[in-house]
Design an enzyme around this catalytic site. Structure first.
Site, short mmCIF file in Angstrom:
data_model
loop_
_atom_site.label_atom_id
_atom_site.label_comp_id
_atom_site.label_asym_id
_atom_site.label_seq_id
_atom_site.Cartn_x
_atom_site.Cartn_y
_atom_site.Cartn_z
N ILE A 84 0.83 -1.21 0.00
CA ILE A 84 0.00 0.00 0.00
C ILE A 84 0.86 1.25 0.00
O ILE A 84 0.46 2.29 -0.55
CB ILE A 84 -0.98 0.00 1.21
CG1 ILE A 84 -2.02 1.10 1.04
CG2 ILE A 84 -0.23 0.13 2.52
CD1 ILE A 84 -2.87 1.00 -0.21
N GLY A 104 -4.95 -7.45 1.39
CA GLY A 104 -5.45 -6.46 2.33
C GLY A 104 -4.66 -5.17 2.24
O GLY A 104 -4.13 -4.83 1.18
N GLU A 105 -4.59 -4.43 3.33
CA GLU A 105 -3.88 -3.15 3.43
C GLU A 105 -4.57 -2.02 2.68
O GLU A 105 -4.12 -0.88 2.75
CB GLU A 105 -2.43 -3.25 2.90
CG GLU A 105 -1.56 -4.29 3.55
CD GLU A 105 -0.18 -4.35 2.93
OE1 GLU A 105 0.14 -3.50 2.05
OE2 GLU A 105 0.61 -5.23 3.31
N GLY A 106 -5.61 -2.31 1.91
CA GLY A 106 -6.18 -1.34 0.98
C GLY A 106 -5.58 -1.45 -0.40
O GLY A 106 -5.87 -0.63 -1.29
N GLU A 109 -6.30 -2.23 6.24
CA GLU A 109 -6.18 -2.83 7.56
C GLU A 109 -4.94 -3.70 7.65
O GLU A 109 -4.41 -4.16 6.66
CB GLU A 109 -7.43 -3.68 7.88
CG GLU A 109 -7.98 -4.52 6.74
CD GLU A 109 -7.05 -5.60 6.24
OE1 GLU A 109 -6.33 -6.20 7.07
OE2 GLU A 109 -7.02 -5.86 5.02
#
Length: 366
Positions: A103, A332-334, A191
């Site tokens: 990200i 994840g992480e965006g 997240e």
């Protein structure tokens, strides 16, 4: 629960603003006048029209993107449901602000503002060890808004106290307020938290009133007996908290600090008229529970991608959501949402830049 509802962010209780239907109508009319067969740009047309209604502009733009990554550890890790140790959560927070995470790279490519919100980790962060309360780094800003080192083990009791849940919700709303202050055109929440696919699966199963197995996925790479064990842990949590029915009670019983914060950040962004681009499984579960609290939120959401995490499609179906991408991601992480930003930017560029039939002196066939 919630004897003092005034402690909740107002986005959880006050009506969300409607889309600008006049602007949306004008954008739709413009799409019909552009030099193309009607509908030939497919969902890019609908994305531009939706953004127009959200932003209140006939010609929507996505120039400034705000990305908030919420990080927290999970007490359910006591049940051995992850292939990675919880120390990874704190290590990845440091990695985010040093620019080494996916990200971080995507934020730099998008020229987006990246911030990381530390809600509590079992291991200390480098910034905490050096006594820093918040740090401006070259690749991101970190906010230490620590609620507790971890949530509680939801197989033994509620994951959060009422006070802890309110703190998480307030943190998410503050992130949305910062996005509004920087005049963001689009908000993304990411997240990080070892164990959070377990928590997200439990929350989704409770909201949808479904068994655990179809919603529990590999997470950090579990297979075979390890995956079956993870399913059994979620089932135990669902049985213990079977009386949790409302969005807030489900979050308190089974959620994570970061999942609650993301749900609140989505509501906070919508309350400030900022369009939201939703990431993968965990972020979509946060969106699901926020939509159950405020159904009008759905009008403010775009969905970035379909995750490989097993339960994601069921949550998307429950939201009648159609993601922009399916790249077999599950990081994840965006990160998936960040990759999808360029599609929304393309939708805006086509909507704003194409000539109408009249401008191009092209016969529209009528």
């Amino acid at each position: 629960m919630f004897q003092s509802p005034h402690d909740l962010p107002t986005c959880w209780t006050d009506p969300l603003p409607p889309l600008d239907e006049n602007t949306r109508r004008l954008a739709s009319e413009r799409q019909q006048q552009l030099t193309k067969p009607p509908g030939s740009l497919g969902r890019l047309e609908q994305a531009a029209i939706q953004l127009s209604g959200q932003q209140g502009r006939v010609n929507p733009v996505i120039a400034q993107v705000a990305i908030s990554v919420f990080a927290a550890d999970h007490g359910v890790c006591e049940e051995d449901i992850s292939a990675f140790p919880q120390t990874v959560t704190a290590q990845m927070i440091d990695n985010f602000v040093q620019g080494g995470a996916a990200i971080s790279v995507m934020a730099q490519q998008l020229n987006a503002v990246l911030e990381v919100i530390n809600l509590g980790t079992v291991a200390d962060l480098a910034a905490q060890r050096s006594g820093q309360k918040s740090t401006d780094q070259a690749h991101g800003h970190i906010h230490h808004e620590i609620i507790a080192p971890t949530t509680a083990n939801f197989t033994q009791g509620p994951a959060m106290t009422e006070t802890q849940l309110i703190q998480a919700l307030q943190s998410g709303d503050r992130a949305a307020a910062r996005a509004a202050e920087m005049k963001a055109d689009l908000f993304i929440a990411g997240e990080m938290g070892i164990g959070n696919t377990t928590s997200a699966a439990a929350v989704a199963a409770a909201v949808l009133q479904q068994p655990a197995a179809p919603l529990v996925g590999a997470g950090t790479g579990l297979m075979g007996a390890a995956l079956q064990h993870k399913i059994s842990v979620v089932e135990r949590g669902l049985t213990r908290h079977a009386q949790a029915r409302t969005p807030l009670s489900i979050l308190a019983a089974l959620g994570g600090f970061e999942i609650a914060a993301i749900a609140s950040a989505y509501l906070g962004a919508a309350s400030r008229r900022i369009p939201v681009l939703v990431d993968g499984f965990i972020a979509t579960v946060a969106a699901l529970i926020a939509v159950r609290q405020q159904p009008e939120l759905l009008h403010w959401l775009h969905f970035g991608h379909r995750s490989q995490e097993q339960g994601h499609q069921q949550v998307l179906t429950a939201l009648n959501a159609h993601p922009l991408l399916d790249l077999e991601m599950r990081l994840g992480e965006g990160s998936g949402a960040a990759i999808a930003v360029s599609l929304l930017q393309s939708a805006c560029a086509l909507h704003n830049g194409m000539a109408t039939f009249a401008e191009a002196h092209v016969d529209d066939g009528q």
